[in-house]
Design a protein around this motif. Sequence first.
Motif, PDB file in Angstrom:
ATOM      1  N   THR A   1       0.832  -1.210   0.000  1.00  0.00           N
ATOM      2  CA  THR A   1       0.000   0.000   0.000  1.00  0.00           C
ATOM      3  C   THR A   1       0.865   1.257   0.000  1.00  0.00           C
ATOM      4  O   THR A   1       0.513   2.267  -0.601  1.00  0.00           O
ATOM      5  N   PHE A   2       2.007   1.174   0.659  1.00  0.00           N
ATOM      6  CA  PHE A   2       2.921   2.310   0.742  1.00  0.00           C
ATOM      7  C   PHE A   2       4.092   2.189  -0.240  1.00  0.00           C
ATOM      8  O   PHE A   2       5.107   2.858  -0.089  1.00  0.00           O
ATOM      9  N   GLY A   3       3.947   1.295  -1.237  1.00  0.00           N
ATOM     10  CA  GLY A   3       4.939   1.190  -2.301  1.00  0.00           C
ATOM     11  C   GLY A   3       6.145   0.327  -2.001  1.00  0.00           C
ATOM     12  O   GLY A   3       7.139   0.376  -2.718  1.00  0.00           O
ATOM     13  N   VAL A   4       6.082  -0.498  -0.948  1.00  0.00           N
ATOM     14  CA  VAL A   4       7.207  -1.365  -0.590  1.00  0.00           C
ATOM     15  C   VAL A   4       6.897  -2.796  -1.010  1.00  0.00           C
ATOM     16  O   VAL A   4       5.865  -3.356  -0.647  1.00  0.00           O
ATOM     17  N   ASP A   5       7.784  -3.388  -1.807  1.00  0.00           N
ATOM     18  CA  ASP A   5       7.592  -4.764  -2.266  1.00  0.00           C
ATOM     19  C   ASP A   5       8.051  -5.778  -1.228  1.00  0.00           C
ATOM     20  O   ASP A   5       7.415  -6.802  -1.028  1.00  0.00           O
ATOM     21  N   VAL A   6       9.173  -5.498  -0.579  1.00  0.00           N
ATOM     22  CA  VAL A   6       9.729  -6.409   0.415  1.00  0.00           C
ATOM     23  C   VAL A   6      10.218  -5.595   1.603  1.00  0.00           C
ATOM     24  O   VAL A   6      10.968  -4.637   1.434  1.00  0.00           O
ATOM     25  N   ALA A   7       9.779  -5.987   2.810  1.00  0.00           N
ATOM     26  CA  ALA A   7      10.240  -5.349   4.043  1.00  0.00           C
ATOM     27  C   ALA A   7      11.122  -6.341   4.787  1.00  0.00           C
ATOM     28  O   ALA A   7      10.685  -7.435   5.135  1.00  0.00           O
ATOM     29  N   LEU A   8      12.374  -5.983   4.995  1.00  0.00           N
ATOM     30  CA  LEU A   8      13.325  -6.869   5.665  1.00  0.00           C
ATOM     31  C   LEU A   8      13.596  -6.369   7.078  1.00  0.00           C
ATOM     32  O   LEU A   8      14.081  -5.257   7.268  1.00  0.00           O
ATOM     33  N   ASN A   9      13.293  -7.220   8.035  1.00  0.00           N
ATOM     34  CA  ASN A   9      13.568  -6.925   9.432  1.00  0.00           C
ATOM     35  C   ASN A   9      14.821  -7.710   9.807  1.00  0.00           C
ATOM     36  O   ASN A   9      14.783  -8.933   9.930  1.00  0.00           O
ATOM     37  N   GLN A  10      15.925  -7.021   9.983  1.00  0.00           N
ATOM     38  CA  GLN A  10      17.211  -7.682  10.235  1.00  0.00           C
ATOM     39  C   GLN A  10      17.171  -8.559  11.478  1.00  0.00           C
ATOM     40  O   GLN A  10      17.728  -9.651  11.472  1.00  0.00           O
ATOM     41  N   ALA A  11      16.534  -8.123  12.525  1.00  0.00           N
ATOM     42  CA  ALA A  11      16.475  -8.911  13.760  1.00  0.00           C
ATOM     43  C   ALA A  11      15.730 -10.225  13.524  1.00  0.00           C
ATOM     44  O   ALA A  11      16.165 -11.284  13.969  1.00  0.00           O
ATOM     45  N   GLU A  12      14.609 -10.158  12.795  1.00  0.00           N
ATOM     46  CA  GLU A  12      13.852 -11.376  12.508  1.00  0.00           C
ATOM     47  C   GLU A  12      14.633 -12.328  11.604  1.00  0.00           C
ATOM     48  O   GLU A  12      14.618 -13.541  11.803  1.00  0.00           O
ATOM     49  N   LEU A  13      15.309 -11.768  10.599  1.00  0.00           N
ATOM     50  CA  LEU A  13      16.102 -12.602   9.701  1.00  0.00           C
ATOM     51  C   LEU A  13      17.214 -13.328  10.448  1.00  0.00           C
ATOM     52  O   LEU A  13      17.416 -14.528  10.277  1.00  0.00           O
ATOM     53  N   LEU A  14      17.929 -12.603  11.273  1.00  0.00           N
ATOM     54  CA  LEU A  14      19.018 -13.199  12.040  1.00  0.00           C
ATOM     55  C   LEU A  14      18.493 -14.252  13.000  1.00  0.00           C
ATOM     56  O   LEU A  14      19.057 -15.341  13.112  1.00  0.00           O
ATOM     57  N   ALA A  15      17.394 -13.959  13.679  1.00  0.00           N
ATOM     58  CA  ALA A  15      16.808 -14.921  14.618  1.00  0.00           C
ATOM     59  C   ALA A  15      16.374 -16.193  13.901  1.00  0.00           C
ATOM     60  O   ALA A  15      16.617 -17.307  14.386  1.00  0.00           O
ATOM     61  N   SER A  16      15.770 -16.062  12.735  1.00  0.00           N
ATOM     62  CA  SER A  16      15.323 -17.254  12.007  1.00  0.00           C
ATOM     63  C   SER A  16      16.508 -18.092  11.525  1.00  0.00           C
ATOM     64  O   SER A  16      16.457 -19.319  11.530  1.00  0.00           O
ATOM     65  N   LEU A  17      17.599 -17.424  11.142  1.00  0.00           N
ATOM     66  CA  LEU A  17      18.798 -18.166  10.739  1.00  0.00           C
ATOM     67  C   LEU A  17      19.397 -18.931  11.917  1.00  0.00           C
ATOM     68  O   LEU A  17      19.808 -20.083  11.785  1.00  0.00           O
ATOM     69  N   ILE A  18      19.456 -18.303  13.059  1.00  0.00           N
ATOM     70  CA  ILE A  18      19.997 -18.951  14.258  1.00  0.00           C
ATOM     71  C   ILE A  18      19.137 -20.138  14.659  1.00  0.00           C
ATOM     72  O   ILE A  18      19.646 -21.226  14.946  1.00  0.00           O
ATOM     73  N   ILE A  19      17.825 -19.958  14.656  1.00  0.00           N
ATOM     74  CA  ILE A  19      16.916 -21.051  15.007  1.00  0.00           C
ATOM     75  C   ILE A  19      17.069 -22.210  14.037  1.00  0.00           C
ATOM     76  O   ILE A  19      17.116 -23.372  14.440  1.00  0.00           O
ATOM     77  N   ALA A  20      17.175 -21.919  12.741  1.00  0.00           N
ATOM     78  CA  ALA A  20      17.328 -22.978  11.740  1.00  0.00           C
ATOM     79  C   ALA A  20      18.615 -23.756  11.974  1.00  0.00           C
ATOM     80  O   ALA A  20      18.627 -24.989  11.928  1.00  0.00           O
ATOM     81  N   GLU A  21      19.696 -23.069  12.242  1.00  0.00           N
ATOM     82  CA  GLU A  21      20.971 -23.746  12.466  1.00  0.00           C
ATOM     83  C   GLU A  21      20.948 -24.580  13.740  1.00  0.00           C
ATOM     84  O   GLU A  21      21.472 -25.688  13.785  1.00  0.00           O
ATOM     85  N   MET A  22      20.333 -24.066  14.797  1.00  0.00           N
ATOM     86  CA  MET A  22      20.286 -24.793  16.068  1.00  0.00           C
ATOM     87  C   MET A  22      19.414 -26.044  15.954  1.00  0.00           C
ATOM     88  O   MET A  22      19.751 -27.090  16.483  1.00  0.00           O
ATOM     89  N   SER A  23      18.311 -25.958  15.240  1.00  0.00           N
ATOM     90  CA  SER A  23      17.381 -27.077  15.191  1.00  0.00           C
ATOM     91  C   SER A  23      17.811 -28.155  14.213  1.00  0.00           C
ATOM     92  O   SER A  23      17.408 -29.301  14.336  1.00  0.00           O
ATOM     93  N   LEU A  24      18.654 -27.822  13.250  1.00  0.00           N
ATOM     94  CA  LEU A  24      19.012 -28.795  12.233  1.00  0.00           C
ATOM     95  C   LEU A  24      20.396 -29.392  12.421  1.00  0.00           C
ATOM     96  O   LEU A  24      20.795 -30.253  11.663  1.00  0.00           O
ATOM     97  N   GLY A  25      21.117 -28.941  13.414  1.00  0.00           N
ATOM     98  CA  GLY A  25      22.443 -29.508  13.628  1.00  0.00           C
ATOM     99  C   GLY A  25      23.334 -29.254  12.434  1.00  0.00           C
ATOM    100  O   GLY A  25      23.587 -28.122  12.080  1.00  0.00           O
ATOM    101  N   GLU A  26      23.788 -30.339  11.801  1.00  0.00           N
ATOM    102  CA  GLU A  26      24.756 -30.194  10.720  1.00  0.00           C
ATOM    103  C   GLU A  26      24.143 -29.938   9.355  1.00  0.00           C
ATOM    104  O   GLU A  26      24.845 -29.602   8.422  1.00  0.00           O
ATOM    105  N   ILE A  27      22.834 -30.155   9.179  1.00  0.00           N
ATOM    106  CA  ILE A  27      22.239 -29.844   7.876  1.00  0.00           C
ATOM    107  C   ILE A  27      22.390 -28.346   7.657  1.00  0.00           C
ATOM    108  O   ILE A  27      22.009 -27.541   8.496  1.00  0.00           O
ATOM    109  N   THR A  28      22.955 -27.990   6.526  1.00  0.00           N
ATOM    110  CA  THR A  28      23.166 -26.592   6.209  1.00  0.00           C
ATOM    111  C   THR A  28      22.141 -26.153   5.188  1.00  0.00           C
ATOM    112  O   THR A  28      22.023 -26.751   4.122  1.00  0.00           O
TER     113      THR A  28
END
Length: 132
Positions: free
Chosen positions: A19-46
């Motif tokens: 609505t305000f002309g933004v196609d993608v909104a990136l929240n750095q804190a959320e992105l980093l948190a999701s990466l950390i959670i993915a790595e912790m939960s999957l062990g060695e799967i990259t």
Amino acid sequence: MPRVIARVNQKNAWLYTSTFGVDVALNQAELLASLIIAEMSLGEITTLLKLCKGLYSLVEEKVDLTSIANGEAIRDLPLPPRCVLAAIIRKGELIIPRGNTILHPADEVLAVIHSTELAQLAAILRPAPHHS
């Protein structure tokens, strides 16, 4: 076609929409948190790449010496239904996986897989339970 990508924080993320002309909104804190959670939960799967808004992923995992995949043809493995082996890297060489391709210890398996089936793939490629 130009796209507008906005870096946002938690307080103002709600404002950055199409609505305000933004196609993608990136929240750095959320992105980093999701990466950390993915790595912790999957062990060695990259996770190499997320597809379809994170529903599928391109992942990499090595075949363990004691895994059920070691010495087995791909067609004989109990792969999850929404998983396809895309490539195998063996001693620096790329192998296109076929049904009769035999997996060896230390093979790096690249797979495209649904996010809910990652644990099943890990169970096939990682050490057998009695060898932990």
